[in-house]
Write an enzyme that holds these catalytic residues in place. Structure first.
Site, PDB file in Angstrom:
ATOM      1  N   ASP A 386       0.869  -1.168   0.000  1.00 16.93           N
ATOM      2  CA  ASP A 386       0.000   0.000   0.000  1.00 16.93           C
ATOM      3  C   ASP A 386       0.911   1.224   0.000  1.00 16.93           C
ATOM      4  O   ASP A 386       1.971   1.203   0.627  1.00 16.93           O
ATOM      5  CB  ASP A 386      -0.889  -0.004   1.242  1.00 16.93           C
ATOM      6  CG  ASP A 386      -1.755   1.245   1.326  1.00 16.93           C
ATOM      7  OD1 ASP A 386      -2.499   1.500   0.365  1.00 16.93           O
ATOM      8  OD2 ASP A 386      -1.664   1.956   2.338  1.00 16.93           O
ATOM      9  N   LYS A 387       0.512   2.282  -0.693  1.00 16.77           N
ATOM     10  CA  LYS A 387       1.391   3.447  -0.821  1.00 16.77           C
ATOM     11  C   LYS A 387       1.436   4.283   0.448  1.00 16.77           C
ATOM     12  O   LYS A 387       2.467   4.395   1.108  1.00 16.77           O
ATOM     13  CB  LYS A 387       0.970   4.329  -2.007  1.00 16.77           C
ATOM     14  CG  LYS A 387       1.885   5.553  -2.191  1.00 16.77           C
ATOM     15  CD  LYS A 387       1.397   6.451  -3.301  1.00 16.77           C
ATOM     16  CE  LYS A 387       0.231   7.320  -2.870  1.00 16.77           C
ATOM     17  NZ  LYS A 387       0.607   8.359  -1.880  1.00 16.77           N
ATOM     18  N   THR A 388       0.292   4.868   0.793  1.00 18.18           N
ATOM     19  CA  THR A 388       0.267   5.862   1.861  1.00 18.18           C
ATOM     20  C   THR A 388       0.458   5.216   3.229  1.00 18.18           C
ATOM     21  O   THR A 388      -0.271   4.306   3.599  1.00 18.18           O
ATOM     22  CB  THR A 388      -1.048   6.647   1.838  1.00 18.18           C
ATOM     23  OG1 THR A 388      -1.239   7.187   0.540  1.00 18.18           O
ATOM     24  CG2 THR A 388      -1.031   7.770   2.851  1.00 18.18           C
ATOM     25  N   THR A 536      -2.877   1.897  -4.536  1.00 21.95           N
ATOM     26  CA  THR A 536      -3.257   3.151  -3.879  1.00 21.95           C
ATOM     27  C   THR A 536      -4.592   3.643  -4.417  1.00 21.95           C
ATOM     28  O   THR A 536      -5.001   3.293  -5.527  1.00 21.95           O
ATOM     29  CB  THR A 536      -2.176   4.235  -4.108  1.00 21.95           C
ATOM     30  OG1 THR A 536      -2.574   5.437  -3.477  1.00 21.95           O
ATOM     31  CG2 THR A 536      -1.979   4.506  -5.594  1.00 21.95           C
ATOM     32  N   GLY A 537      -5.246   4.452  -3.628  1.00 19.89           N
ATOM     33  CA  GLY A 537      -6.468   5.106  -4.074  1.00 19.89           C
ATOM     34  C   GLY A 537      -6.184   6.424  -4.767  1.00 19.89           C
ATOM     35  O   GLY A 537      -7.097   7.066  -5.290  1.00 19.89           O
ATOM     36  N   LYS A 564      -9.555  -3.403  -3.124  1.00 15.83           N
ATOM     37  CA  LYS A 564      -8.140  -3.735  -2.942  1.00 15.83           C
ATOM     38  C   LYS A 564      -7.909  -5.240  -2.912  1.00 15.83           C
ATOM     39  O   LYS A 564      -6.926  -5.742  -3.460  1.00 15.83           O
ATOM     40  CB  LYS A 564      -7.591  -3.084  -1.670  1.00 15.83           C
ATOM     41  CG  LYS A 564      -7.317  -1.595  -1.833  1.00 15.83           C
ATOM     42  CD  LYS A 564      -6.456  -1.058  -0.705  1.00 15.83           C
ATOM     43  CE  LYS A 564      -6.046   0.378  -0.979  1.00 15.83           C
ATOM     44  NZ  LYS A 564      -5.124   0.918   0.030  1.00 15.83           N
ATOM     45  N   ASP A 583      -1.531  -0.754   6.059  1.00 16.31           N
ATOM     46  CA  ASP A 583      -1.697  -0.221   7.415  1.00 16.31           C
ATOM     47  C   ASP A 583      -3.081   0.322   7.709  1.00 16.31           C
ATOM     48  O   ASP A 583      -3.331   0.813   8.807  1.00 16.31           O
ATOM     49  CB  ASP A 583      -0.674   0.890   7.673  1.00 16.31           C
ATOM     50  CG  ASP A 583      -1.003   2.160   6.896  1.00 16.31           C
ATOM     51  OD1 ASP A 583      -1.669   2.060   5.846  1.00 16.31           O
ATOM     52  OD2 ASP A 583      -0.607   3.250   7.343  1.00 16.31           O
ATOM     53  N   ASP A 587      -7.144  -1.879   3.986  1.00 18.98           N
ATOM     54  CA  ASP A 587      -6.182  -2.902   3.607  1.00 18.98           C
ATOM     55  C   ASP A 587      -6.519  -4.260   4.217  1.00 18.98           C
ATOM     56  O   ASP A 587      -5.967  -5.273   3.793  1.00 18.98           O
ATOM     57  CB  ASP A 587      -4.771  -2.503   4.065  1.00 18.98           C
ATOM     58  CG  ASP A 587      -4.305  -1.194   3.457  1.00 18.98           C
ATOM     59  OD1 ASP A 587      -4.653  -0.938   2.298  1.00 18.98           O
ATOM     60  OD2 ASP A 587      -3.608  -0.432   4.143  1.00 18.98           O
TER      61      ASP A 587
END
Length: 704
Positions: A386-388, A536-537, A564, A583, A587
């Site tokens: 996940d990116k963020t 990512t969103g 996701k 996180d 997710d």
């Protein structure tokens, strides 16, 4: 360079999102008895008690009782040339204590064997139960003069060692996932319902569609609905994983579990209970967990094979020696075969490796909740981040200043305006301004909802805001800095503007900072031959910029929270073994769906509960270390299984008497000594795992 998606900026002051009602579990949402969706007869569910304390307590008492049994054993007295004291009843020490050990210490294995036999899945429990039962019956027969064997000490030692092994194993088995209960904790216990008679506090279970609720600043929203009055920044990070609050105005939709940060809202409920988005995520988590394939521990598979081998060898031994006419030898050799077949070393081969690897990982910031997840990690060929909050810090930083005049002067003015704002973007500008010098004083500060802030600095009326502020004032950035602004937007940066009336004095790029560790994390996984993907969103250009900067192989952008886990399934459908690293609550279904779910330790409780591995260090480089640990642990397991089963491969034929013609016989006592020797070898080999260095590679040079 760090990037983030551009959205409408709102500089309203933020309150602590932890305020409001304290969430608890009593919300009507019930976690299933088996959240992981595993069959109740899966390998270790057959262990009676299924609790480390059960095996721990039984082990210590059994060990204490084993010492006098061994001490009064005729075999050990002859072997060590000593004589145990004789007193009235001394002859009954071994039989009485041995019986207590069999009933008390052996009961978990006997109960476990019953479940294995009932489910027709023979394994470690049935094999252990067979051995201790044979040893017990043979020992009783000796007391009544039917046989001449000294098996009480063997029975006691066997049960003590098995209890020790299974105690260590139970400690290593991860706790059952409690993700659904963690999701329920996102909801408040009660809420304020608006009625014709005023405001009343009611449990959220009493809410109905059409009710209007009052959500005060800092409180969690109790149900999905539509804002009917008020405007507030809403923290949706628990659902979206994104750090930036979203402004919610009248007629806009809000979701249960999110937090109203800076103002009160009145909300008309349009979904409650099972119809809320939060409940939908709960169902996804349950479904994804249930989709996991059943897996059995290596030791149980080996034990199942050994069970049939032992039965066949025992039957052949008894038949052969009976046909020869030596009935006494037939009974003695058959008992010896069955006892020797019991896996002392095999019982410790896997649990010791699991216990050591779990402790080793914990010291390196890697918490293993699910031992099978650690085993599967060695076969992962795609890691989906996940990116963020995972690859990026979920913390905006100032990455660019553009101005016709002095950029530092523009930053100083913007820092003065933003000094009284608590918005994340405002804090990033203030921090950058403070690094350049002292913040100036501003007066007449005013927040402009969804547009920005304005104040007076050095007698000048100034404003800072986003695109909506430019549009409202019909202002445009000077052509000399427009190209730079366009470049910022192209990579997904948020852009704020400093205005004096309708003149743009400067522009600022703010972006979600890529973790310094992320560069080494991606490179380390590539060095292991593992593909790296990102989800990512955020907008495509944001994801593309991060992927290009980090060297990521594939990315999924603009993915809705509920989708996701489908991306994980998509990768699995291509034949990949996927580890998901995330996180946020959004997710959780993906973490559960993946072959291995890895939660960043600073993430939400739901993400942590849905994962099999937790990175307490919050360092994405640790994913590489998990793979290394998994590979090394599996190698030790295989080595130990070879040692443990190798003993049986030559000991069982000798015990059966295949070399009796050459004068080579394996007595029960000698067999027990050899068994102990191989147990020591297995334990020592497992200890070598402690030499594995799991420290992450040192960080490379600072990257902006």
């Amino acid at each position: 360079m760090p990037v983030t998606q551009e959205r409408g900026m709102d500089h309203s002051t933020h309150l602590d999102p932890s305020g409001g009602h304290s969430p608890h579990l009593d919300h009507g949402a019930q976690a299933p008895a088996d959240p992981g969706g595993r069959d109740s007869h899966d390998a270790h569910d057959k262990h009676a008690g299924h609790d480390p304390a059960t095996f721990r307590d039984r082990f210590w008492l059994t060990l204490a009782l084993t010492f006098p049994v061994v001490y009064f054993s005729h075999t050990f007295q002859e072997l060590l040339s000593y004589s145990a004291p004789h007193f009235p009843g001394s002859m009954w020490v071994a039989p009485v204590l041995g019986t207590v050990i069999f009933v008390y210490g052996g009961s978990p294995f006997l109960v476990g064997a019953y479940h294995e036999a009932r489910s027709r899945q023979p394994g470690m429990m049935l094999l252990i139960a067979l051995a201790i039962t044979v040893a017990f019956v043979a020992s009783l027969a000796t007391e009544f003069g039917t046989l001449d064997l000294d098996f009480w000490w063997e029975l006691a030692a066997l049960i003590a060692i098995m209890l020790l092994g299974h105690w260590q194993e139970m400690k290593a088995i991860g706790l059952a996932s409690n993700a659904l209960a963690a999701l329920a904790e996102l909801l408040p216990d009660g809420t304020e319902r608006v009625t014709d008679a005023g405001i009343e506090i009611v449990p959220i279970s009493e809410l109905k569609e059409g009710d209007v609720v009052l959500v005060r600043s800092g409180a969690r929203i109790p149900a999905d609905g539509q804002v009917t009055e008020g405007s507030a920044d809403v923290d949706e990070s628990m659902l979206t994983g994104e750090s930036r609050p979203v402004r919610k105005n009248e007629s806009e939709h809000v979701t249960a579990g999110t937090v109203a940060l800076d103002s009160a809202l009145r909300i008309r409920v349009d979904a409650v209970g099972e119809n809320t988005a939060l409940a939908g995520i709960q169902r996804l988590v349950a479904q994804a967990q249930g989709s996991r394939s059943r897996a059995q521990a290596l030791a149980d598979r080996a034990a199942a094979i050994l069970f049939y081998v032992a039965l066949a060898a025992g039957a052949i031994t008894f038949f052969t020696w009976s046909v020869i006419g030596e009935t006494s030898s037939a009974i003695e050799r058959t008992v010896t075969v069955l006892v020797i077949a019991c896996p002392h070393a095999l019982g410790l081969a896997i649990p010791l490796v699991i216990s050591i690897s779990t402790a080793l990982s914990a010291r390196n910031g890697i918490l293993v909740k699910d031992r099978l997840a650690l085993e599967r990690m060695r076969s992962v060929d795609v890691v989906l981040f996940d990116k963020t909050g995972t690859l990026t810090a979920a913390q905006h930083v100032l990455t660019g200043v553009a101005s016709d005049k002095k950029p530092d002067e523009a930053l100083a003015l913007a820092g003065a305006l933003e000094a009284d704002s608590e918005h994340p973007l405002a804090r990033a500008i203030v921090k950058a301004a403070e690094e350049k010098g002292t913040i100036r004083k501003a007066s007449e500060f005013r927040s402009m909802t969804a547009r920005g802030v304005e104040a007076v600095v050095d007698g000048r009326s100034l404003a800072v805001g986003g695109p909506k502020l430019l549009q409202e004032r019909d202002a445009k950035a000077p052509g000399s800095i427009q190209d730079e602004i366009d470049a910022w937007k192209a990579r997904g940066a948020s852009v704020l503007y400093l205005l004096e009336n309708d003149n743009v004095l400067g522009a600022f790029a703010l972006e979600d900072k890529v973790r310094r560790e992320s560069y080494d994390a991606v490179q380390g996984l590539h060095d292991l031959g593992v593909k790296v993907a990102m989800i990512t969103g955020d907008a495509k250009q944001v994801a593309e910029a991060v992927a290009k900067e980090l060297g990521i192989d594939e990315f999924f952008a603009e993915v809705l929270p509920e989708d996701k886990d489908t991306k994980v399934a998509e990768l699995q459908a291509r034949g990949h073994r996927v580890a998901m690293v995330g996180d946020g609550v959004n997710d959780a279904p993906a973490l559960a769906r993946a072959d291995v779910g890895i939660a960043i330790g600073a993430g939400t409780d739901v993400a942590i509960e849905s994962a099999g591995v937790i990175l307490a260090s919050n360092d994405p480089r640790s994913v590489e270390e998990v793979i290394k640990l998994s590979t090394a642990s599996h190698r030790k397991m295989i080595q130990n299984l070879v040692w443990a089963t190798g003993y049986n491969a030559f000991a069982i034929p000798l015990a059966a008497g295949v070399m009796a013609w050459a004068g080579l016989n394996l007595s029960p006592a000698l067999g027990a000594v050899l068994m102990s020797l191989f147990t020591i070898i297995v334990a020592a080999n497992a200890q070598l795992l402690r030499r594995l260095d799991l420290r992450p590679n040192p960080l490379g040079p600072e990257t902006s």
